[in-house]
Write an enzyme that holds these catalytic residues in place. Structure first.
Site, PDB file in Angstrom:
ATOM      1  N   HIS A 162     -52.156  47.559 -13.265  1.00 24.10           N
ATOM      2  CA  HIS A 162     -52.066  48.854 -12.575  1.00 24.10           C
ATOM      3  C   HIS A 162     -51.632  48.699 -11.123  1.00 24.10           C
ATOM      4  O   HIS A 162     -51.913  49.579 -10.303  1.00 24.10           O
ATOM      5  CB  HIS A 162     -53.428  49.563 -12.577  1.00 24.10           C
ATOM      6  CG  HIS A 162     -53.823  50.180 -13.872  1.00 24.10           C
ATOM      7  ND1 HIS A 162     -54.179  49.449 -14.971  1.00 24.10           N
ATOM      8  CD2 HIS A 162     -53.922  51.482 -14.261  1.00 24.10           C
ATOM      9  CE1 HIS A 162     -54.496  50.265 -15.968  1.00 24.10           C
ATOM     10  NE2 HIS A 162     -54.346  51.499 -15.566  1.00 24.10           N
ATOM     11  N   GLU A 202     -45.289  56.982 -23.470  1.00 18.97           N
ATOM     12  CA  GLU A 202     -44.326  56.787 -22.384  1.00 18.97           C
ATOM     13  C   GLU A 202     -42.892  56.672 -22.869  1.00 18.97           C
ATOM     14  O   GLU A 202     -41.967  57.235 -22.272  1.00 18.97           O
ATOM     15  CB  GLU A 202     -44.690  55.545 -21.554  1.00 18.97           C
ATOM     16  CG  GLU A 202     -45.890  55.732 -20.641  1.00 18.97           C
ATOM     17  CD  GLU A 202     -47.238  55.643 -21.351  1.00 18.97           C
ATOM     18  OE1 GLU A 202     -47.247  55.276 -22.549  1.00 18.97           O
ATOM     19  OE2 GLU A 202     -48.263  55.934 -20.729  1.00 18.97           O
TER      20      GLU A 202
END
Ligand code: TPP
Ligand code: TPP
Ligand code: MG
Ligand code: MG
Lengths: 345, 336, 345, 336
Positions: free
Chosen positions: C146, C77
């Site tokens: 999440h 990322e």
């Protein structure tokens, strides 16, 4: 720097037990005590060993406690912070120093996805007593990537505790309190404060996390300030006194969890609120203080809008005058408070 | 443990007792059935959220954990059910977790992606790819500093090896000579992305040299091969000689998660790998060496089936959390 | 899902130009148009190619535009976002998808130290027209790592623009506007909205960044909501109408920069303010809205405290009932607004 | 450029014209005097903030950038003055930046740590260690996608090689075969931490194999050696054959930044390295090959001294930013 700590602590400690030291020295003293008293304590960070830390906070601790306890990490903020988190979850008491708080951006994952949530996600079966230190703030001419105040990010995250000691006394006492805390405690230290001096008790003591302190009593307006802005607000309060405005100055100290009652009680008394903080105004801690008051019963006591004095909507500029213009100064506080009290805002 | 190796006798056969080997097979079957049970509950809508099944990877989990002492620790991944069972967790409390119950390992707060059994040394699955790697290194630091003698096994996938956390963690483990073993379970894909498309080396173990640690690639579907490699690495770690990287080649039979449509791989590839079923392979080897009979294996299967059925029943009948407790355990409650 | 987009857009587009599609399809449509019209546009992200994206937003775009334009990144990322930033600074128009917004924690450095500040630090000599997409929010049972809503972090950072479209119409139009913006635009998309449907114009159009929209007019109270909470607030407003409370619902759409005037005008009209958002209440966007109003002239119009309904102070729990309890639901809005209007808060 | 190499004739001598070589020496002297001038201004309190001087590393900056075409790009680091000069920036606008003036390259907003000259292809120094590495890869992606033919040179230090960004970036550059050259200027220390204490490999170039790219270690104080290595890498990149990692061994004579007390290294080590002065070495080689005379070098020094003095004067006399402009350029002003 004003002399508030003397008055503050004189009540508790006899003068003989106190010694004058700088904010950085007070932290070092706390670290030294912790390393001496508890073999589980380790320090981790970049250049905290022989270099003594970028701001000379750890100083010569490596010589006293050894390289196994005062650990120079590679330049690996994510991994380094994660190692501290893993070590904390398994029995050590790591104190991790980010060289500048700006670099903590690289470690947000380990701080906020792991350290902050591990206890909750695992149903309370683990504690993560990690302490992290974040040298923050502008004023050193180091420009946009070395001058930020990002404490609001962490204060947005349940599972963390976030503190901003403003004096040597609190820097030492709150760090020692953080070490006794079973949960992750994030300490934001303003770089410009490192050299500020104050009276500090010898030996071990703690200052509670989660308690604000009224640094100066007043009746016309409540100023809630954090970190270096406590000092600027006290200086402003002196000037305001000269023009007949009595300002109460609250040192918030802990921004998660916030000491709601101390703030609300003061606002009920003074009917006016000004929040002063160095971070970018938008979504800085003043937003939360303001909103907290505006949704409380203290709202009914308010005689004026709630004023926020925070950083301008800009990265911190390099040019020294622009740098000053980007964050609240004493004059801004004096002018802002005066206008508010006079109903001009 | 000695690392004797008789000619043609697999490492595991010569280094583990028949009981240990039968227990290994039982655990692999338990994992398989556990995953099938979980899948079934999920499909029937009894479990919500998502889950990542490790069917096909049972030897990797069990073979790795065989090399450990009970006190040793592991960190696991989003595909963590097998690791959890292998390290000694109870199926009942795992299912209770998936059902979101107070009796679950995480009291229903974590679910599949955070399954953990801290008491048995499983520090937890992790929802963040590579998120557990620095944590494992931290646990190893604790072990070394406090002289606990523990070794930490750090599981992660092939996809995780491209995260910065992998690089930073292996480097630190190496320079500080920590008792940790990195086990990369290379099942060829990070979600849909093959290692060829994501990873600039052929073997992930080739990256070990960038951290001056031993690196080895083994057949992760061969219990003996993986347990041998991990045993060597664990002994090295326990002797104070530092970390190792073990690449365990394996394959997941199911999609990445429940929403996967398998568009990135072929049916042939999947069926080729199903032919390398680690359970059948171990069963055959153990029978060959007269350590177990077909009938005994059947008995294990029957008992495992019952264990799973009981576990699901336990989970279903367990109490749900109280809605008043939504913020419990965010912080440690201080009883003073 | 309510039908607001129909009424909303009918004014501008004739029915024949409109087609019903889901929020995810609307984004895909925008991406398709962008890829078709401008060779500088590329998509980057994990599993956005043949897999079609974790939430099937990119779908089959890779087949139409090729692997060179729809780029599957490794699971990296920080590096991936940084590559997008570098590419944007040198002439491409990358649209970077984080698979879940939670993983953006790994990339805060490139987003906030680099993309947000590059133009300023370099004296205006460079633009960074990068667009980043953040699937956010709870409701999928994916637990604490999440399910977060971290938009307030980015809205705290000068140099970024941050939007939260609530409808397919806005999802497409604001994404196309983001692509025309010379500065970095961060788009938070609530995962639960991906399947929600609405009427969307065919072809290219833009919806301005920085403008809020009154989704429903009312006189007793202003509800400022973001993302999925716009829909919950509209549903609550219907129920409130039945008990005689007329709620005005503002879809904030952009949280940096905030459309101050639309909010203030509404509060001046209704005299009451409720902020509804899914993120953790403390220091979520509602804190800023509340503080913005409390320091404005609209303060004088307020007849009641400012209510914030935000997420509980907890990581998102896995258990589905706890998960719901952790964020505001329609009932919470109905109860909260009712109490506020009746003076019970 | 051809890579001819006559016996005993250094690469640079045989591959660059006398003008180019004299210009290289001039740039190295300019960097040295620039840094000394900056240090002096800083010591006298004329410049605030902090700065990281590259005295001793001049050959590395100049030799690397010699391999580039004007259109090629670089990303630089906190120790970036030398790179900036090497890529063609004017001393006057650099000093103006340090003095915080509107005429500075960053209009006084960036200072030393963000010095950039976008027009000349310097995308900027970076205050974040390894922060520029992914950005360089992104610039290379642009070049490849839009077929610009540009190569990107990415400078970073030995300390930066332990950041996750290094790992992720090199991996992506390799799998996507991008036209970027990674130059690790290994000056033995990341601030106070030696590579031995921070880095688990002996040569940083050894890490290249983890990304299947060529890796080479060269004497970064030898202009010819560094320019040769980078030339090979740049040609490879330009030919579409992907990235390389070049490790340039060098040394900074000064402390890490202005607050360094040099407690982590010995005086002897410093003076040993001062004996390897890259400027003296290049001067000697050029004189040996009759490319320049001692007198001509003196003339360069004199002209450089004047250039620096003029630059400082320009900086001092330039206008300061207006305080009203504190938020200018946070966003692009839209003129519609
Ligand atoms: C930091 C981060 N990025 C992305 C994801 C989404 N994600 C979950 S698992 C996965 C693939 C992981 O691949 P690998 O490491 O090979 O493990 P495997 O699933 O194959 O067992 C991805 C991309 C994540 N959870 N965390
Ligand atoms: C992410 C990050 N971590 C730490 C720092 C503080 N810091 C600035 S330079 C430096 C040392 C860098 O070492 P190296 O990469 O070898 O470059 P050198 O200074 O030797 O040129 C450090 C630790 C930083 N600026 N950014
Ligand atoms: Mg995999
Ligand atoms: Mg260095």
């Amino acid at each position: 720097m004003n002399e508030m700590t003397k008055t503050n602590t004189a009540e508790i400690f006899k003068d003989g037990d106190m010694v004058e030291m700088s904010y950085a020295e007070a932290i070092r003293d706390a670290l030294d005590i912790a390393l001496t008293n508890d073999e589980r304590v380790i320090l981790m960070g970049e250049d905290i060993g022989v270099y003594g830390g970028a701001f000379q906070v750890t100083g010569d601790l490596v010589h006293k406690h050894g390289e196994d306890r005062v650990i120079d990490t590679p330049i690996s903020e994510l991994g380094g912070a994660g190692v501290a988190v893993g070590a904390a979850a398994t029995g050590l008491r790591p104190i991790f120093e980010f060289q500048f708080s700006d670099f903590a951006m690289l470690a947000m994952e380990q701080i906020c996805n792991q350290a902050a949530k591990m206890r909750y996600m695992l149903g309370g079966n683990v504690s993560v007593p990690v302490v992290m230190r974040f040298p923050a703030g502008s004023g050193t001419g180091a420009a946009a990537q070395h001058s930020q105040s990002l404490e609001a990010w962490l204060a947005h995250v349940p599972g963390l505790k976030v503190i901003q000691p403003a004096t040597p006394y609190d820097a030492k006492g709150m760090l020692l309190a953080a070490l006794e805390d079973p949960d992750p405690v994030m300490i934001f230290e303003h770089k410009i404060l490192y050299k500020s001096k104050g009276m500090v008790p010898k030996g071990h003591y703690t200052v509670p996390i989660g308690k604000a302190e009224i640094r100066r009593e007043g009746t016309d307006v409540t100023i809630v300030a954090t970190s270096i802005m406590v000092h600027k607000s006290l200086d402003a309060a002196k000037q305001l006194e000269e023009v007949g405005i009595s300002a109460e100055v609250i040192d918030l100290k802990t921004i998660r969890p916030i000491d709601r009652e101390t703030v609300l009680a003061s606002v009920r008394k003074t009917s006016r609120l000004v929040c002063v903080y160095e971070a970018v105004k938008t979504l800085g801690i003043g937003a939360e203080i303001s909103a907290m008051v505006a949704e409380s019963d203290a709202f009914d006591y308010l005689d004026a809008p709630i004023l926020r004095l925070g950083g301008a909507d800009t990265p911190i500029p390099y040019n020294p005058d622009l740098e000053k213009a980007a964050v609240p100064q004493i004059d801004d506080i004096v002018v802002g408070v005066t206008q508010l009290v006079k109903g001009e805002r | 443990m000695t690392k004797e190796k008789k000619a043609n006798v697999p490492f595991a056969i010569s280094n583990y007792s028949p009981e240990q080997l039968r227990e290994a097979l039982r655990k692999m079957i338990l994992i398989r059935r556990f995953e099938e049970g979980a899948e079934d509950c999920y499909t029937r809508g009894l479990i919500h959220g998502t889950m990542h099944l490790s069917i096909g990877q049972e030897a990797s989990a069990v073979g790795s954990c065989m090399a450990l002492k009970p006190d040793d620790q592991i960190t696991s991944t989003h595909r963590g059910h097998g690791h959890c069972v292998a390290k000694g967790a109870e199926a009942s409390r795992m299912f209770a977790e998936f059902f979101g119950k107070e009796t679950g390992y995480c009291k229903g707060r974590g679910g599949s992606m955070h399954i953990a059994d801290v008491e048995m040394g499983n520090l937890g699955a992790n929802g963040i790819v590579a998120g557990g790697i620095p944590i494992a290194v931290g646990a190893a630091l604790t072990s070394k500093r406090l002289k606990l003698g523990k070794v930490v096994l750090c599981f992660f996938g092939d996809g995780a090896n491209n995260e910065g956390a992998f690089h930073e963690s292996l480097n630190m483990a190496s320079i500080w000579n920590l008792p940790v073993v990195f086990i990369c379970e290379n099942n060829k894909y990070g979600m849909s992305t093959s290692i060829e498309r994501s990873t600039a080396v052929k073997n992930i173990s080739d990256r070990a040299s960038a951290y001056s640690m031993p690196g080895v690639t083994v057949d992760g579907n061969d219990l003996s091969a993986i347990s041998e490699a991990v045993t060597i690495a664990v002994e090295r770690a326990r002797a104070g000689d530092g970390p190792s990287l073990v690449e365990s080649l394996t394959y997941r039979w199911r999609g990445h998660s429940k929403s996967d449509r398998n568009k990135y791989r072929t049916k042939e590839e999947i069926s080729d790998w199903m032919d390398k079923d680690p359970i059948l392979r171990l069963s055959a080897v153990l029978q060959e060496h007269s350590i177990i009979t077909a009938k005994e294996i059947e008995a294990i299967e029957t008992s495992v089936d019952k264990e799973i059925a009981d576990a699901i029943k336990f989970a279903q009948e367990s109490p749900s959390p109280s809605m008043n407790d939504v913020t419990r355990d965010v912080y440690t409650e201080l009883t003073s």
